[in-house]
Design an enzyme around this catalytic site. Structure first.
Site, short mmCIF file in Angstrom:
data_model
loop_
_atom_site.label_atom_id
_atom_site.label_comp_id
_atom_site.label_asym_id
_atom_site.label_seq_id
_atom_site.Cartn_x
_atom_site.Cartn_y
_atom_site.Cartn_z
N ASN A 1 5.47 0.51 4.63
CA ASN A 1 4.79 0.60 3.34
C ASN A 1 3.67 -0.44 3.30
O ASN A 1 3.88 -1.58 3.72
CB ASN A 1 5.79 0.37 2.21
CG ASN A 1 5.17 0.34 0.83
OD1 ASN A 1 5.47 -0.54 0.04
ND2 ASN A 1 4.30 1.28 0.51
N MET B 1 5.87 2.41 -8.33
CA MET B 1 4.91 1.43 -8.81
C MET B 1 5.09 1.21 -10.31
O MET B 1 4.75 2.06 -11.13
CB MET B 1 3.49 1.89 -8.48
CG MET B 1 3.28 2.10 -6.99
SD MET B 1 1.65 2.79 -6.60
CE MET B 1 0.60 1.43 -7.11
N CYS C 1 9.31 -6.58 -5.68
CA CYS C 1 8.34 -6.75 -6.76
C CYS C 1 7.76 -8.16 -6.73
O CYS C 1 8.50 -9.15 -6.77
CB CYS C 1 8.98 -6.48 -8.11
SG CYS C 1 7.81 -6.67 -9.49
#
Length: 319
Positions: A199, A8, A98
């Site tokens: 995820n 992250m 991202c």
């Protein structure tokens, strides 16, 4: 089953990687993305983003750390991947997930899911550039604004040489809004011949059970859920083994917060350290009522000595 800590950006730096992997249950973690544009980065950039390179590329708890690169130039990514391996990276991970606007505008992250041919070229070049024994993996979302191309992108990555795919089960446009579409992870699993990690939106052990049932994959990457509940990986690993663990208490969490603060004071500037603590503490408020009270006390504090006092860490000890 393997459990990974998500990379992250702006949050899970080496300090938080250290603290979270101490709790247990995490099999491997990943650096924040290292942005690659049109040049070979100096080794100092890699060591800044991944201090663990100097210690066998593991966190102090012994958890493997992998190096993640982000960019769109196949040759340049390949050169930087080779350099990262020469510095000790045991695995090269490539970021195609991202969602940040600034990253996407510079042709990085999830925007590349619009170009499956480029994804394939990047994987091919990086795979050729690093030794055969070094795995190359990739993290992707379901697409930019639609999951319609998710399977094509997954196939492009796997056929290009990705040995593992981590699938964040939302599009770029979805951002982090619930729900995560775990059913698409199952569809990706069905079209590629490499391991797939699920995820997104796993905050509890029950979420993990539902994710596993819907996605059909045993492996998982945890992000905000693990940052908000530091023992989540440990609880999931225990549940997989048929053991029910009591959740971490605030008293058990406080030493981790104190350890985080000591490292932040040591490694960051006096201006940066309080902000990083507040960032993590704000996420902990989701799980721990006591974090709400502590966050209220520190949110306006900028003096490191005062923050340390509120955490029960003396100024001299922190320094």
């Amino acid at each position: 089953m393997h459990i990974a800590l998500a990379p992250m950006e702006g949050l899970v730096d080496n300090i938080l990687r250290d603290v979270l992997t101490r709790v247990g249950g995490i099999d491997w973690c990943v650096t924040e993305f290292i942005r690659v544009n049109d040049m070979l980065l100096p080794p100092a950039v890699f060591h800044k983003m991944a201090p663990e390179l100097a210690d066998g590329c593991v966190t102090p708890a012994g958890t493997q750390m992998r190096v993640q690169l982000l960019g769109s130039d196949p040759a340049c990514l390949a050169d930087n991947a080779a350099l990262a391996v020469s510095l000790g990276a045991p695995v090269i991970d490539l970021n195609f997930g991202c969602p940040a606007k600034t990253v996407n505008k510079s042709r990085g992250g999830a925007v590349l899911l619009k170009e499956p041919e480029l994804l394939h070229s990047i994987l091919c070049e990086v795979r050729r550039a690093v030794p055969a024994h070094i795995p190359v993996t990739a993290k992707m979302r379901l697409g930019f604004d639609s999951p319609d191309g998710a399977l094509v992108c997954a196939e492009a990555l796997a056929e290009g040489g990705a040995e593992v795919l981590v699938v964040h089960a939302r599009t770029k446009v979805d951002g982090y809004k619930p729900p995560a579409h775990w059913e698409w992870v199952a569809r990706v699993r069905d079209v590629v011949k490499v391991p797939v990690y699920a995820n997104g939106e796993v905050w509890t052990v029950d979420d993990w059970r539902r994710c596993r049932e819907i996605s059909g994959v045993p492996d998982i990457m945890l992000g905000r859920g693990l940052v908000s509940r530091p023992d989540l990986a440990r609880q999931i690993a225990a549940a997989q083994a048929g053991i029910e663990l009591a959740p971490m208490t605030w008293a058990e969490l406080m030493p981790l917060l104190q350890a985080f603060w000591r490292q932040a004071v040591r490694d960051l500037t006096p201006r940066q350290a309080p902000g990083r603590l507040k960032q993590w503490l704000a996420m902990l408020t989701r799980t721990f009522p006591e974090a709400v009270e502590l966050f209220t006390l520190v949110r306006r504090e900028t003096d490191c000595d005062r923050v340390g006092q509120l955490l029960g860490v003396q100024a001299l000890e922190a320094a």
